[in-house]
Design an enzyme around this catalytic site. Structure first.
Site, PDB file in Angstrom:
ATOM      1  N   ILE A 278       0.784  -1.167   0.119  1.00 30.68           N
ATOM      2  CA  ILE A 278       0.041  -0.005   0.050  1.00 30.68           C
ATOM      3  C   ILE A 278       1.059   1.278   0.016  1.00 30.68           C
ATOM      4  CG2 ILE A 278      -1.640   1.275   1.315  1.00 30.68           C
ATOM      5  CD1 ILE A 278      -2.632  -1.375   2.357  1.00 30.68           C
ATOM      6  N   PRO A 306      -5.967  -0.637   8.457  1.00 30.73           N
ATOM      7  CA  PRO A 306      -4.561  -0.053   8.251  1.00 30.73           C
ATOM      8  C   PRO A 306      -4.496   0.359   6.765  1.00 30.73           C
ATOM      9  CG  PRO A 306      -4.351  -2.247   9.397  1.00 30.73           C
ATOM     10  CD  PRO A 306      -5.845  -2.260   8.894  1.00 30.73           C
ATOM     11  N   GLU A 307      -5.018  -0.232   6.054  1.00 31.58           N
ATOM     12  CA  GLU A 307      -5.077  -0.099   4.371  1.00 31.58           C
ATOM     13  C   GLU A 307      -5.736   1.534   4.083  1.00 31.58           C
ATOM     14  OE1 GLU A 307      -6.586  -1.507  -0.064  1.00 31.58           O
ATOM     15  OE2 GLU A 307      -6.968  -2.704   1.613  1.00 31.58           O
ATOM     16  N   GLU A 308      -6.707   1.644   4.698  1.00 33.01           N
ATOM     17  CA  GLU A 308      -7.155   3.065   4.716  1.00 33.01           C
ATOM     18  C   GLU A 308      -6.379   4.016   5.185  1.00 33.01           C
ATOM     19  OE1 GLU A 308      -8.471   4.869   7.183  1.00 33.01           O
ATOM     20  OE2 GLU A 308      -9.479   6.515   6.188  1.00 33.01           O
ATOM     21  N   ALA A 311      -3.235   4.655   3.156  1.00 29.64           N
ATOM     22  CA  ALA A 311      -3.590   5.306   1.711  1.00 29.64           C
ATOM     23  C   ALA A 311      -4.167   6.879   1.728  1.00 29.64           C
ATOM     24  CB  ALA A 311      -4.754   4.509   1.046  1.00 29.64           C
TER      25      ALA A 311
END
Length: 414
Positions: A278, A306-308, A311
């Site tokens: 990511i 965590p990805e949000e 990013a």
């Protein structure tokens, strides 16, 4: 009075009712004057004479015997064409003077000059007597000002004194023209702005298509957009999100429009750490597309994902990347969302999905996809014609509504 009595002739002598008016009196005008009248009595005609002796005297000193015209003063006045006008001639004269006071034009009495039309007439004379002088006023009335009146001297005369006025057309009011011009310009600008706000998406997309830039964008980016989407727990929601992200988005944005997307779960290499994938790939993208599903449990999945966080952090803090929010349904309340998402929604708004999740119903020319393309970066190299023939669905609709199934949707790049 003897037999040498002769009739008075000359322009200086004017008979007005029962008065004899003499202009520019000189010493030679002294003498005996007789007025002759014919009367008929009991069938017989008689000639009646009445005489008067006139003595001419010269006076020196302060010139109080000469009338003084206080207005007009050989001046011009602005008068609109077709208007009505009354001008007073104000005269100060000695109390015992009998000077004639009148208006003339072209050395002719106004009443005589305009005898037929009577459009311009001399008014009545009014005087106010004081101890040593008399103030008199005699006016001239224009019932309708015409073009031939402009530039013509209308003269007020009082004995040997004279003063004129000349009529002029009013100067153009440039302020009125300026205000009118600015008003018209503001109206045109407001209309143009209104039209642009209504059709700005179509205008921008047309401009990109008509004036496409050749070459690649030298910004070090490999992808046009990074697609960030949730992983819903329910099977039906997961199916809809996967269909949109893994099938419909690539079909429209990649195959029909020629964009290059990075979709987690499709484009990363096996074995890579999620955080590294990511962090590295969001930095290689020009846009961040965030998919929001209203049915999440108070959006807790997104809050803790965590990805949000990675990013959105890269998009807002590090690179200043433009974020595109796509709502898969109407969302009334964003208070449970992360502050970063709330900020993006407030500043840039969101695009609401209103179609179904069948691949056959999607076309880049529908209103939803026009909005997405508007927020995407301009394309430099569209797909080749051979690729388009293979990629564009045969039943693609060109209409404004999503979900219709008409055929023959032509390709519009960018």
């Amino acid at each position: 009075m003897g037999d040498d009595c002769r009739e008075i002739e000359g322009e200086r002598f004017t008979s007005r009712e029962k008065k004899l008016l003499v202009q520019n009196v000189s010493a030679e005008d002294g003498g005996n004057y007789a007025c002759q009248a014919r009367l008929t009595h009991m069938g017989k005609q008689y000639v009646v004479l009445n005489g008067i002796a006139v003595n001419i005297t010269e006076r020196s000193g302060d010139g109080r015997r000469i009338p003084k015209i206080t207005y007009p003063k050989n001046n011009s006045i602005e008068v609109p064409l077709g208007s009505t006008l009354v001008v007073d001639c104000n005269i100060t004269d000695a109390r015992d003077n009998t000077n004639r006071r009148c208006w003339t034009v072209n050395d002719t009495l106004v009443d005589t000059y305009y005898n037929e039309s009577k459009r311009i007439r001399e008014g009545f004379e009014s005087c106010a007597a004081f101890q040593e002088h008399t103030m008199c006023t005699v006016n001239i009335t224009f019932l309708e000002v015409r073009m031939e009146d402009y530039g013509l001297p209308f003269t007020c005369r009082a004995g040997v004194s004279a003063a004129y006025i000349m009529l002029e057309l009013p100067a153009p009011d440039f302020r009125a023209y300026l205000v009118g011009g600015l008003g018209a310009l503001a109206l045109v600008a407001a209309s143009a702005l209104c039209v642009y706000n209504i059709f700005k998406i179509d205008i921008v997309l047309w401009y990109r298509s008509a004036f496409r830039s050749a070459g690649t964008i030298e910004d070090g980016k490999l992808y046009d957009a990074y697609v960030l989407y949730p992983k819903p727990q329910s099977e039906s929601q997961s199916h809809d999100v996967d269909t949109l992200v893994l099938k419909i988005l690539p079909e429209v944005l990649e195959q029909q429009c020629g964009y290059k997307l990075f979709i987690f779960g499709r484009d990363e290499f096996p074995g890579q750490a999620v955080a590294n994938v990511i962090d590295e790939n969001t930095k290689l993208c020009r846009r961040l597309i965030v998919i929001i599903v209203p049915a999440w449990l108070s959006f807790g999945l997104l809050k803790n994902m965590p990805e949000e966080q990675i990013a959105v952090y890269n998009a807002l803090i590090q690179d200043g990347m433009k974020v595109i929010l796509i709502e898969l349904g109407k969302i009334e309340d964003y208070t449970a969302m992360p502050e970063s998402i709330q900020y993006i929604r407030q500043k840039h708004g969101a695009i609401q999905w209103s179609g179904d999740f069948t691949e056959q119903s999607q076309c880049m020319k529908t209103r939803f996809w026009k909005k997405v393309r508007y927020h995407m970066p301009p394309q430099r190299y569209p797909p080749s014609a051979v690729q388009l023939q293979k990629r564009v669905p045969s039943n693609c609709t060109a209409g404004p509504e999503l979900g219709s199934r008409k055929k023959n949707c032509p390709f519009m790049p960018g």
